[in-house]
Design a protein around this motif. Structure first.
Motif, PDB file in Angstrom:
ATOM      1  N   ALA A 125       0.835  -1.214   0.000  1.00 17.40           N
ATOM      2  CA  ALA A 125       0.000   0.000   0.000  1.00 17.40           C
ATOM      3  C   ALA A 125       0.866   1.259   0.000  1.00 17.40           C
ATOM      4  O   ALA A 125       0.593   2.235   0.705  1.00 17.40           O
ATOM      5  N   PHE A 126       1.898   1.236  -0.802  1.00 14.03           N
ATOM      6  CA  PHE A 126       2.883   2.316  -0.810  1.00 14.03           C
ATOM      7  C   PHE A 126       3.451   2.429  -2.218  1.00 14.03           C
ATOM      8  O   PHE A 126       3.688   1.409  -2.877  1.00 14.03           O
ATOM      9  N   VAL A 127       3.672   3.668  -2.685  1.00 13.50           N
ATOM     10  CA  VAL A 127       4.283   3.864  -3.998  1.00 13.50           C
ATOM     11  C   VAL A 127       5.352   4.943  -3.900  1.00 13.50           C
ATOM     12  O   VAL A 127       5.314   5.816  -3.030  1.00 13.50           O
ATOM     13  N   ILE A 128       6.317   4.838  -4.806  1.00 16.73           N
ATOM     14  CA  ILE A 128       7.311   5.901  -4.997  1.00 16.73           C
ATOM     15  C   ILE A 128       6.976   6.588  -6.304  1.00 16.73           C
ATOM     16  O   ILE A 128       6.955   5.948  -7.363  1.00 16.73           O
ATOM     17  N   VAL A 129       6.679   7.882  -6.220  1.00 17.21           N
ATOM     18  CA  VAL A 129       6.312   8.669  -7.397  1.00 17.21           C
ATOM     19  C   VAL A 129       7.546   9.455  -7.841  1.00 17.21           C
ATOM     20  O   VAL A 129       8.230  10.076  -7.022  1.00 17.21           O
ATOM     21  N   GLY A 130       7.810   9.401  -9.148  1.00 17.92           N
ATOM     22  CA  GLY A 130       8.931  10.142  -9.700  1.00 17.92           C
ATOM     23  C   GLY A 130       8.462  11.396 -10.399  1.00 17.92           C
ATOM     24  O   GLY A 130       7.477  11.375 -11.152  1.00 17.92           O
ATOM     25  N   TYR A 131       9.134  12.499 -10.136  1.00 16.89           N
ATOM     26  CA  TYR A 131       8.866  13.775 -10.793  1.00 16.89           C
ATOM     27  C   TYR A 131      10.071  14.134 -11.676  1.00 16.89           C
ATOM     28  O   TYR A 131      11.100  13.468 -11.660  1.00 16.89           O
ATOM     29  N   GLY A 132       9.921  15.224 -12.415  1.00 18.56           N
ATOM     30  CA  GLY A 132      11.046  15.763 -13.167  1.00 18.56           C
ATOM     31  C   GLY A 132      11.591  14.787 -14.185  1.00 18.56           C
ATOM     32  O   GLY A 132      10.839  14.140 -14.925  1.00 18.56           O
ATOM     33  N   LEU A 143      11.543  12.687  -5.872  1.00 21.12           N
ATOM     34  CA  LEU A 143      10.633  11.630  -5.446  1.00 21.12           C
ATOM     35  C   LEU A 143       9.566  12.164  -4.494  1.00 21.12           C
ATOM     36  O   LEU A 143       9.786  13.144  -3.765  1.00 21.12           O
ATOM     37  N   VAL A 144       8.433  11.500  -4.503  1.00 16.78           N
ATOM     38  CA  VAL A 144       7.354  11.716  -3.536  1.00 16.78           C
ATOM     39  C   VAL A 144       6.862  10.341  -3.100  1.00 16.78           C
ATOM     40  O   VAL A 144       6.701   9.444  -3.935  1.00 16.78           O
ATOM     41  N   PHE A 145       6.657  10.175  -1.779  1.00 10.25           N
ATOM     42  CA  PHE A 145       6.190   8.901  -1.239  1.00 10.25           C
ATOM     43  C   PHE A 145       4.707   9.032  -0.860  1.00 10.25           C
ATOM     44  O   PHE A 145       4.311   9.987  -0.180  1.00 10.25           O
ATOM     45  N   ILE A 146       3.912   8.066  -1.274  1.00  9.18           N
ATOM     46  CA  ILE A 146       2.465   8.077  -0.990  1.00  9.18           C
ATOM     47  C   ILE A 146       2.053   6.690  -0.490  1.00  9.18           C
ATOM     48  O   ILE A 146       2.483   5.673  -1.046  1.00  9.18           O
ATOM     49  N   HIS A 147       1.213   6.673   0.560  1.00  7.90           N
ATOM     50  CA  HIS A 147       0.721   5.389   1.074  1.00  7.90           C
ATOM     51  C   HIS A 147      -0.800   5.436   1.186  1.00  7.90           C
ATOM     52  O   HIS A 147      -1.426   6.513   1.089  1.00  7.90           O
ATOM     53  N   GLU A 148      -1.393   4.283   1.425  1.00 10.76           N
ATOM     54  CA  GLU A 148      -2.853   4.223   1.642  1.00 10.76           C
ATOM     55  C   GLU A 148      -3.161   3.317   2.837  1.00 10.76           C
ATOM     56  O   GLU A 148      -4.107   2.547   2.835  1.00 10.76           O
ATOM     57  N   GLY A 149      -2.315   3.407   3.844  1.00  9.63           N
ATOM     58  CA  GLY A 149      -2.575   2.681   5.078  1.00  9.63           C
ATOM     59  C   GLY A 149      -3.362   3.541   6.044  1.00  9.63           C
ATOM     60  O   GLY A 149      -3.592   4.732   5.821  1.00  9.63           O
ATOM     61  N   ASP A 150      -3.761   2.929   7.156  1.00  8.96           N
ATOM     62  CA  ASP A 150      -4.475   3.653   8.210  1.00  8.96           C
ATOM     63  C   ASP A 150      -3.437   4.323   9.092  1.00  8.96           C
ATOM     64  O   ASP A 150      -2.674   3.629   9.772  1.00  8.96           O
ATOM     65  N   PRO A 151      -3.358   5.637   9.120  1.00  6.33           N
ATOM     66  CA  PRO A 151      -2.312   6.301   9.899  1.00  6.33           C
ATOM     67  C   PRO A 151      -2.441   6.082  11.405  1.00  6.33           C
ATOM     68  O   PRO A 151      -1.475   6.244  12.139  1.00  6.33           O
ATOM     69  N   GLN A 152      -3.652   5.729  11.873  1.00  8.47           N
ATOM     70  CA  GLN A 152      -3.873   5.565  13.310  1.00  8.47           C
ATOM     71  C   GLN A 152      -3.631   4.137  13.777  1.00  8.47           C
ATOM     72  O   GLN A 152      -3.247   3.907  14.919  1.00  8.47           O
ATOM     73  N   ALA A 153      -3.885   3.160  12.887  1.00  7.99           N
ATOM     74  CA  ALA A 153      -3.828   1.757  13.306  1.00  7.99           C
ATOM     75  C   ALA A 153      -2.368   1.329  13.526  1.00  7.99           C
ATOM     76  O   ALA A 153      -1.482   1.705  12.786  1.00  7.99           O
ATOM     77  N   GLU A 154      -2.156   0.514  14.566  1.00  7.18           N
ATOM     78  CA  GLU A 154      -0.819   0.065  14.885  1.00  7.18           C
ATOM     79  C   GLU A 154      -0.424  -1.141  14.031  1.00  7.18           C
ATOM     80  O   GLU A 154      -1.280  -1.917  13.594  1.00  7.18           O
ATOM     81  N   VAL A 203       6.056  11.414   4.085  1.00  6.73           N
ATOM     82  CA  VAL A 203       5.186  10.496   3.354  1.00  6.73           C
ATOM     83  C   VAL A 203       3.744  10.960   3.549  1.00  6.73           C
ATOM     84  O   VAL A 203       3.316  11.249   4.668  1.00  6.73           O
ATOM     85  N   SER A 204       3.013  11.049   2.449  1.00  7.14           N
ATOM     86  CA  SER A 204       1.613  11.484   2.504  1.00  7.14           C
ATOM     87  C   SER A 204       0.693  10.314   2.217  1.00  7.14           C
ATOM     88  O   SER A 204       1.025   9.426   1.419  1.00  7.14           O
ATOM     89  N   SER A 205      -0.476  10.361   2.828  1.00  6.63           N
ATOM     90  CA  SER A 205      -1.508   9.418   2.416  1.00  6.63           C
ATOM     91  C   SER A 205      -2.069   9.893   1.086  1.00  6.63           C
ATOM     92  O   SER A 205      -1.955  11.070   0.728  1.00  6.63           O
ATOM     93  N   LEU A 206      -2.666   8.985   0.346  1.00  2.63           N
ATOM     94  CA  LEU A 206      -3.230   9.361  -0.948  1.00  2.63           C
ATOM     95  C   LEU A 206      -4.314  10.417  -0.778  1.00  2.63           C
ATOM     96  O   LEU A 206      -4.393  11.368  -1.573  1.00  2.63           O
ATOM     97  N   GLY A 207      -5.117  10.302   0.281  1.00  2.00           N
ATOM     98  CA  GLY A 207      -6.172  11.286   0.517  1.00  2.00           C
ATOM     99  C   GLY A 207      -5.601  12.658   0.799  1.00  2.00           C
ATOM    100  O   GLY A 207      -6.097  13.672   0.283  1.00  2.00           O
ATOM    101  N   ALA A 208      -4.549  12.722   1.631  1.00  2.00           N
ATOM    102  CA  ALA A 208      -3.939  14.011   1.951  1.00  2.00           C
ATOM    103  C   ALA A 208      -3.301  14.613   0.700  1.00  2.00           C
ATOM    104  O   ALA A 208      -3.366  15.824   0.475  1.00  2.00           O
ATOM    105  N   PHE A 209      -2.696  13.765  -0.107  1.00  2.00           N
ATOM    106  CA  PHE A 209      -2.084  14.245  -1.346  1.00  2.00           C
ATOM    107  C   PHE A 209      -3.150  14.844  -2.264  1.00  2.00           C
ATOM    108  O   PHE A 209      -2.965  15.920  -2.846  1.00  2.00           O
TER     109      PHE A 209
END
Length: 982
Positions: A707-714, A729-740, A790-796
């Protein structure tokens, strides 16, 4: 061999004598202040006949007599011409002359006058057959010994008065200097016009005592050695004493002029090479402290003579002879009676081969004079009497011939003369009526010597009389070993095509004298000695051999201690050829290989080097490499990644230089390489982070995988990476930020992905022995450096829709997922399309893009085109910044980004690709940009990038002369204005 017959001088030479006889009579009258004064009045007919003979045959004696008739008159009056010198008599004459010198100028004059006097005496007695070969060589060697030692004894006390007495740190006693004579001087076999090979030494380190300022012993003796050379070597109005050659000392001309006994012993023990063993056979104390000098020779004896039967000496001598033969052929020196086939050197090699092989056990062979060694070889049964007899007679004939050649003009040469007059002189001196008769006998002896040499030295696999296989680069070995001297070396370099031979010579001398080489063991130095001539031979084949040396010698110094690399290049001429071609073409490649010599392995397979693999093969190769490394060996994994990147970067650069890979493919391969590495870096970072903290969870409670990607720019996002590009680079995930996470040390999802991102950056940027993988720039993430790593996809998505600046949307045009989870990648593509495709006020968009570009030009561009004012403003530029100046790369990128932001809502196909070329094709296909304009922009963009690649490979900034790309720049600026970007 008996003395050559004393035959009459042919009438063709009489014309030389008559004028000289009358000139001498006149000069002698003036010298004696009397008409036909008593000095010559009593000369017999035999004396005048000898006078005529010597002056007809020797221009040197004729010149000395003309300049100083009293010299010959004194020799006649003293009787020195008519008898051999008694033991010590010659030394006494030199000592008497030197004792009268009040200063160093007078010392030099006294030595030169003595040398001229003795040289006339020795040549006179040789040409009149009053002295045989042995006596002539003995007199010449005694003269050299006397001049060196008396000069030293005159200089040493005066040097001590100036600098203090050199004192041993351990013994507390005064330290003398020891002068070793090498070669013919050491053997007591000096010829009529020989230089003298010397080595200076002193027993013990310490410092001087008795002066206001103490001086290190080595510094004291270096200065003393320099004064001694100055007393002997320079040519003045009185001529010279002896040409002094110090290149046989450790490290040659790059080494210290004088070394302590311990330093000499350490050098020969650790680094002494075969040719130095050969040279040290004849070493003899010729001046200075004789007792300490003998101690030094005893210390060095184990280096020269092995305790076991040393048949490796044969191979070493064979190689040396092959090198000499190559040099003879290269320089057209077949007429050289010393170095040519069947020459003096071959007799010496035969004798020294037996000395080096058997001398450690048979002490009778530990002697210097060649004729004595030959006698021992016969007496001890090493060689048959008939063979020794032929070698002895042939050697003596050659030495008489050598003296005849040198007696003519006191020149250091062993080349047979080409002029008829000098040929006649040599024939007469050897007792032959004609040159043809002499030459026939000479060739007989050379053929016999060559035959015997072949029996002892030549490779058993060679046919008798056959040509030896050439040693690769052998013609350059003397230059590397500093044997020809700077003038001859520079001449050879210039003839080979070096535009700046002095610089090349200086670079080689600096390498010889470098600390790295001084620390090398013997085997490493031997490998270097084998490699450098090969390097020079191949460098000479390039259009600019100086550039090759400039770029390759730093690599040589870098790998010198790891001499296996030198063997690799020596034994693989193709690899060396490829190395030189690549380094000549690119200093960037030269620097990479110098920093990371393991890249030399890549040169072994040219087919592989110039054919980098496709993207799937790249990924598979890297996976396979890492699979062979234990999962817990992070250090090896990081090294493997870096080696992989270095190797494939070299292959791409080599392919670009060779022309097998066009520009667009170069960027493709470099981008694929980055993606392959990022895939494995993400896998490593994921494995390490989950091993510590467990696996994070999605919002629905399922495990992230990952649930994680490395995005390339430029450039990496636009598939346009260049050599040495960093990664945006930009890092984006789609995990639950609160869950352990579910591990033994759980942390929440936000922390987990932050640590995962940090781990990825560490793996990419950490410096190891093989450097770092990539520089990483994370400033394009939401809120830049102030934002979360690292940003979540929603925050991005929220940031891009509500908070991002227009320039951030421009950057998003070239953004794409490089590696990671396919579901998150699909989500990113959806967000990107949504953000880029939203409706925009095109006038406002044009204004925002134009303002951003104006700021960039003002800060980064050349002042002549600041803000792009005027289509012809650039014509006054001295340089054109390919990237930032008006009409350059960034202008094209901004136009493409503007078009994507302005029209992708209505034409979503524009968002399919992230590279400028294919977006331009999309604009053309959609009718949004005239076909001609789109094509011109594509061609200009490719031309600029190709030039930028060339600049990168040359380690130059992305600037070219201002008059380049004028048409392309006008086109770009016209289309820019046509889009209303102003």
């Amino acid at each position: 061999m008996s003395l050559p017959a004393l035959i009459a001088v042919p009438p063709s030479l009489n014309g030389l004598v008559n004028s000289q006889r009358e000139a001498f009579r006149e000069a002698s009258r003036e010298a004696s202040n009397a008409s036909d004064g008593p000095a010559v009045a009593g000369w017999s007919a035999a004396r005048w006949a000898a006078f005529d003979r010597v002056l007809a045959l020797s221009d040197f004696v004729a010149e000395q007599v003309r300049r100083s008739p009293e010299l010959l008159l004194g020799l006649v009056g003293s009787g020195d011409l008519d008898r051999p010198m008694a033991p010590g008599e010659l030394r006494a004459q030199v000592a008497t002359a030197v004792a009268q010198a009040a200063n160093e100028e007078e010392l030099g004059r006294a030595l030169r006058q003595q040398r001229n006097r003795q040289q006339v005496r020795i040549i006179w007695r040789d040409l009149t057959r009053q002295a045989d070969l042995a006596q002539t060589c003995r007199d010449l060697s005694e003269l050299a010994d006397a001049c060196i030692d008396e000069a030293y004894r005159w200089l040493y006390p005066r040097h001590c008065e100036q600098y203090g007495v050199p004192t041993g740190q351990r013994s507390g006693t005064a330290q003398p200097m020891v002068v070793l004579g090498m070669g013919k001087l050491g053997a007591g076999e000096l010829n009529l016009s020989s230089d003298i090979d010397l080595i200076f030494a002193y027993p013990e380190g310490g410092e001087t005592v008795g002066a206001k300022r103490a001086l290190d012993n080595q510094a004291f003796f270096i200065r003393l050695g320099q004064r001694l050379i100055k007393a002997l070597d320079p040519v003045t109005v009185d001529g010279f004493v002896f040409r002094v050659d110090m290149r046989l000392r450790p490290y040659g001309s790059a080494g210290a002029l004088v070394l302590s006994f311990n330093a000499l012993e350490q050098y020969y023990q650790d680094q002494g090479r075969d040719w130095e063993r050969y040279a040290m056979i004849k070493a003899r104390v010729v001046a200075g402290a004789a007792e300490q000098g003998e101690q030094l020779l005893q210390m060095l004896r184990p280096f020269v003579y092995r305790r076991y039967l040393d048949f490796s000496a044969i191979e070493a001598l064979r190689t040396m002879k092959q090198l000499i033969q190559q040099e003879v052929r290269r320089k057209g020196m077949a007429g050289n009676i010393k170095l040519g086939s069947g020459g003096i050197r071959e007799v010496e090699f035969i004798a020294q081969a037996y000395q080096l092989i058997h001398g450690g056990r048979d002490l009778s062979l530990q002697q210097r004079p060649l004729l004595s060694v030959l006698a021992t070889l016969e007496g001890q049964g090493y060689l048959p009497a008939a063979v020794v007899a032929e070698l002895r007679e042939g050697y003596q004939f050659l030495r008489y011939t050598e003296h005849a050649i040198q007696a003519i003009a006191d020149r250091q040469t062993q080349m047979l003369p080409e002029g008829a007059r000098d040929q006649a002189r040599v024939a007469v001196m050897l007792g032959y009526e004609t040159w043809e008769a002499f030459h026939e006998q000479l060739m007989h002896w050379r053929e016999r010597i060559a035959w015997h040499f072949h029996q002892v030295i030549a490779d058993p696999g060679d046919e008798a009389g056959g040509r030896c296989e050439e040693v690769a680069g052998g013609g350059w070995l003397p230059l590397w070993e500093d044997s020809p001297g700077e003038e001859a070396a520079c001449r050879q370099l210039q003839q080979a095509g070096f535009a700046d031979p002095q610089r090349a010579f200086r670079q080689l001398a600096e390498l010889r004298g470098s600390g790295v080489l001084r620390a090398m063991q013997r085997i490493g130095r031997e490998r270097l000695d084998a490699f450098i001539p090969r390097l020079l031979a191949q460098a000479a084949e390039h259009p600019d051999p100086n550039r090759v040396l400039d770029r390759v010698l730093p690599l040589v110094e870098a790998v010198a201690r790891r001499s296996a690399y030198l063997v690799l290049l020596s034994e693989n001429p193709g690899a060396l050829r490829q190395l030189l071609a690549l380094c000549a073409a690119s200093p960037w490649i030269a620097e990479q290989i110098a920093r990371f010599p393991l890249l030399l392995d890549e040169l072994l397979n040219e087919g592989r080097l110039l054919n980098p693999p496709q993207a799937p093969e790249l990924k598979a190769e890297l996976r396979e490499r890492l699979a062979r490394i234990p999962e817990d060996d992070l250090e090896q994994q990081m090294e493997a990644l870096r080696h992989f990147k270095l190797a494939h970067s070299l292959r791409v650069a080599a392919s670009e230089i060779s022309g097998t890979l066009p520009l667009m493919k170069v960027s493709d391969y470099l981008t694929w390489l980055a993606e392959a590495i990022l895939e494995q870096v993400l896998a490593l970072a994921w494995r390490q982070t989950t091993a510590r903290h467990g696996t994070p969870l999605r919002a629905d409670g399922s495990l992230c995988a990952p649930a994680f990607v490395i995005v390339g720019y430029g450039k990496v996002g636009g598939v346009e990476l260049g050599h040495g590009s960093d990664l945006d680079l930009v890092f984006i995930h789609e995990g639950d930020p609160q869950a352990e996470t579910d591990g033994a040390k759980p942390i929440d999802g936000a922390q987990f992905f932050t640590r995962l991102g940090q781990r990825i950056i560490h793996l990419l940027t950490a410096q190891t022995n093989s450097g770092q993988l990539y520089d990483v720039d994370m400033r394009l993430r939401p809120s830049g450096a102030a934002g979360l790593l690292v940003s979540s996809l929603g925050a991005f998505e929220r940031y891009q829709l509500h908070d991002a600046w227009t320039w951030e949307h421009q950057a998003l045009v070239r953004a794409r997922v490089l590696v990671g989870d396919s579901e998150v990648a699909s989500g990113f593509e959806r967000v990107r399309a949504q953000v880029l495709g939203q409706p925009r006020d095109q006038a406002a968009l044009r204004e925002q893009v134009s303002q951003m570009r104006a700021k960039m030009r003002a800060n980064l561009g050349t002042r002549a085109t600041e803000a792009g004012r005027g289509a012809h403003a650039f014509e006054a530029q001295a340089a054109f910044d390919l990237k930032q100046d008006a009409g350059g790369i960034v202008d094209i990128e901004f136009m493409v980004q503007y078009a994507a932001l302005a029209w992708s809502g209505a034409h979503p196909a524009l968002l399919r690709y992230t590279d400028n070329i294919r977006i331009l094709e999309g604009l053309e296909q959609a009718g949004l940009l005239p076909g001609g304009d789109a094509e011109q922009l594509r061609e200009a963009y490719k031309a600029y990038r190709a030039a930028a690649h060339r600049q990168a490979l040359q380690k130059q900034p992305s600037k070219v002369p201002g008059d380049q790309f004028a048409a392309e720049r006008r086109t770009v600026m016209r289309i820019w204005a046509g889009l209303g970007l102003g």
